[in-house]
Scaffold this active site. Structure first.
Site, PDB file in Angstrom:
ATOM      1  N   TYR A  49       0.852  -1.196   0.000  1.00  0.00           N
ATOM      2  CA  TYR A  49       0.000   0.000   0.000  1.00  0.00           C
ATOM      3  C   TYR A  49       0.885   1.242   0.000  1.00  0.00           C
ATOM      4  O   TYR A  49       1.657   1.481   0.922  1.00  0.00           O
ATOM      5  CB  TYR A  49      -0.968   0.019   1.191  1.00  0.00           C
ATOM      6  CG  TYR A  49      -2.077  -1.024   1.079  1.00  0.00           C
ATOM      7  CD1 TYR A  49      -2.265  -1.751  -0.094  1.00  0.00           C
ATOM      8  CD2 TYR A  49      -2.939  -1.283   2.135  1.00  0.00           C
ATOM      9  CE1 TYR A  49      -3.265  -2.714  -0.209  1.00  0.00           C
ATOM     10  CE2 TYR A  49      -3.949  -2.243   2.030  1.00  0.00           C
ATOM     11  CZ  TYR A  49      -4.093  -2.956   0.854  1.00  0.00           C
ATOM     12  OH  TYR A  49      -5.079  -3.905   0.739  1.00  0.00           O
TER      13      TYR A  49
ATOM     14  N   GLY B 193     -15.574   0.407  -4.195  1.00  0.00           N
ATOM     15  CA  GLY B 193     -14.643   1.490  -4.526  1.00  0.00           C
ATOM     16  C   GLY B 193     -15.303   2.865  -4.546  1.00  0.00           C
ATOM     17  O   GLY B 193     -14.728   3.825  -5.065  1.00  0.00           O
ATOM     18  N   GLY B 194     -16.510   2.981  -4.012  1.00  0.00           N
ATOM     19  CA  GLY B 194     -17.199   4.278  -3.970  1.00  0.00           C
ATOM     20  C   GLY B 194     -18.496   4.285  -4.758  1.00  0.00           C
ATOM     21  O   GLY B 194     -19.365   5.137  -4.560  1.00  0.00           O
TER      22      GLY B 194
ATOM     23  N   SER C 209     -13.261  -3.377  -0.579  1.00  0.00           N
ATOM     24  CA  SER C 209     -14.142  -2.571  -1.442  1.00  0.00           C
ATOM     25  C   SER C 209     -15.609  -2.850  -1.144  1.00  0.00           C
ATOM     26  O   SER C 209     -16.404  -3.162  -2.049  1.00  0.00           O
ATOM     27  CB  SER C 209     -13.848  -2.800  -2.933  1.00  0.00           C
ATOM     28  OG  SER C 209     -12.626  -2.203  -3.308  1.00  0.00           O
ATOM     29  N   PRO C 210     -16.035  -2.713   0.117  1.00  0.00           N
ATOM     30  CA  PRO C 210     -17.429  -3.011   0.456  1.00  0.00           C
ATOM     31  C   PRO C 210     -18.409  -2.013  -0.163  1.00  0.00           C
ATOM     32  O   PRO C 210     -19.600  -2.313  -0.262  1.00  0.00           O
ATOM     33  CB  PRO C 210     -17.444  -2.911   1.988  1.00  0.00           C
ATOM     34  CG  PRO C 210     -16.328  -1.983   2.323  1.00  0.00           C
ATOM     35  CD  PRO C 210     -15.264  -2.261   1.301  1.00  0.00           C
ATOM     36  N   LEU C 211     -17.874  -0.871  -0.616  1.00  0.00           N
ATOM     37  CA  LEU C 211     -18.730   0.086  -1.342  1.00  0.00           C
ATOM     38  C   LEU C 211     -18.351   0.081  -2.825  1.00  0.00           C
ATOM     39  O   LEU C 211     -18.572   1.063  -3.536  1.00  0.00           O
ATOM     40  CB  LEU C 211     -18.565   1.498  -0.754  1.00  0.00           C
ATOM     41  CG  LEU C 211     -18.969   1.632   0.715  1.00  0.00           C
ATOM     42  CD1 LEU C 211     -18.697   3.058   1.223  1.00  0.00           C
ATOM     43  CD2 LEU C 211     -20.455   1.298   0.900  1.00  0.00           C
TER      44      LEU C 211
END
Ligand SMILES: NC(=O)c1ccc[n+]([C@@H]2O[C@H](COP(=O)([O-])OP(=O)(O)OC[C@H]3O[C@@H](n4cnc5c(N)ncnc54)[C@H](OP(=O)(O)O)[C@@H]3O)[C@@H](O)[C@H]2O)c1
Length: 311
Positions: free
Chosen positions: A61, A218-219, A214-216
């Protein structure tokens, strides 16, 4: 925020994890400005104050800068140092010169990567050390050797994997003495594969905690994407966002919080990894564990997310 047991262990972490992938605002270490470092540090400290205790990292990261910033945050806050459950990963090799992009689970590489992560964060031990993406040449006995060395040296408490198919988890687990604690996979209302390929069934059966990256999406399921992975560019969020908005109004919550609550409703105990870098969003999403969706609400969202009607 609620604390939950992770995998088959006594280790406890927050119901939602905080992900440190985006905190430095770029993927490339050399591009990180002083202002971006400050913002990254602030995101970590905000997450700590909002109740997140489980922090997700990887050696790659921002090419190590995310872990360095976490080390600084640990120095600034004794309370964070006391409460933090640190998860990090290794196994993806960033090419040097003409080398190919590759995954590497050789024992030497795993051990060296872990030691470098410890140095960057200036800690003696990480709580969960995860293999980032399955190495096509994985030799489970060699991985077991590396894990034993790290554990005996007191450098790692527990191990986990990421992006592993169920068969790969079983294969690796067959060579290990200790249970794998987590499988971190992409999982959201726009990425349902782990519901269908046996990943969540295996997690439930063996008490492996699924962590949702990425539960959303990635937005896409929040206020819009910023930088997403190439595989996420194709997502079509319009229909599910409309349905999430209607439910969010009903529940007096935000669209993003409902999307996270949907994941947490699953009996496998999915831990969503919040990836926002904005203080207000980090704080607001910490409250998503208060939202309890009904069976009917859960299916209302599922049926909007599926490409075809349920039979
Ligand atoms: N194991 C793996 O292979 C893997 C891969 C990818 C990620 N991860 C882990 O998963 C974590 C989360 O992934 P992710 O960052 O893709 O998660 P995400 O929550 O799906 O996406 C976060 C992104 O959405 C944006 N966003 C837009 N509206 C938002 C809203 N209302 N609430 C929150 N965010 C909103 C955020 O922007 P702002 O910052 O502007 O809020 C941020 O850029 C990472 O930090 C990392 O720890 C693991």
């Amino acid at each position: 925020m609620k604390q939950v047991r992770i995998g088959r262990s006594t280790l406890k972490g927050s119901r939602l994890a905080f992900g440190c992938w985006r905190i430095a605002g770029t993927w490339e270490g050399r591009k990180v400005t002083a202002k971006a470092r400050e913002a990254g540090l602030k995101a970590i400290l905000t997450a700590h104050e909002a109740g997140y205790t489980l922090f997700d990292h990887a050696d790659i990261y921002c090419e190590g800068v995310s872990e360095e910033l976490f080390g600084l945050a640990l120095k600034q806050s004794k309370a964070l140092k006391k409460s933090a459950v640190i998860a990090t990963k290794c196994g993806i090799r960033i090419p040097v010169g003409n080398e190919p992009y590759r995954y590497d689970f050789s024992a030497d590489y795993i051990i060296q990567s872990c030691e470098k992560s410890l140095q960057r964060m200036d800690v003696d031990c990480v709580d969960i050390y995860q293999l980032h993406r399955p190495d096509w040449l994985m030799d489970p006995d060699e991985v077991a050797k590396a894990f034993t060395t790290l554990k005996k040296a007191g450098k790692v408490r527990h191990f986990g994997v990421s992006n592993f198919r169920p068969s790969q988890v079983s294969l690796l687990q067959s060579a290990l003495k200790d249970p794998l604690l987590v499988n971190q996979v992409e999982l959201s209302l726009l990425q349902l594969t782990p519901f269908e390929d046996g990943t969540l069934d295996q997690c439930q059966e063996h008490k492996i905690t699924p962590m949702a990256w990425s539960p959303l999406a990635g937005g896409f399921l929040g206020n819009g994407k910023s930088a997403v992975l190439p595989s996420q560019e194709k997502y079509k969020p319009t229909k599910i966002r409309r349905r999430l908005d209607a439910m969010a109004r009903e529940l007096g919550a935000s669209r993003a919080a409902v999307a996270l609550a949907w994941l947490m409703r699953h009996p496998s105990g999915i831990i969503p990894i919040v990836g926002s870098t904005k203080s207000e969003r980090i704080r607001e999403l910490a409250g998503a564990d208060e939202l309890q969706l009904t069976h009917e609400q859960w299916y209302t969202l599922l049926t909007s997310a599926l490409k075809e009607d349920l039979p």
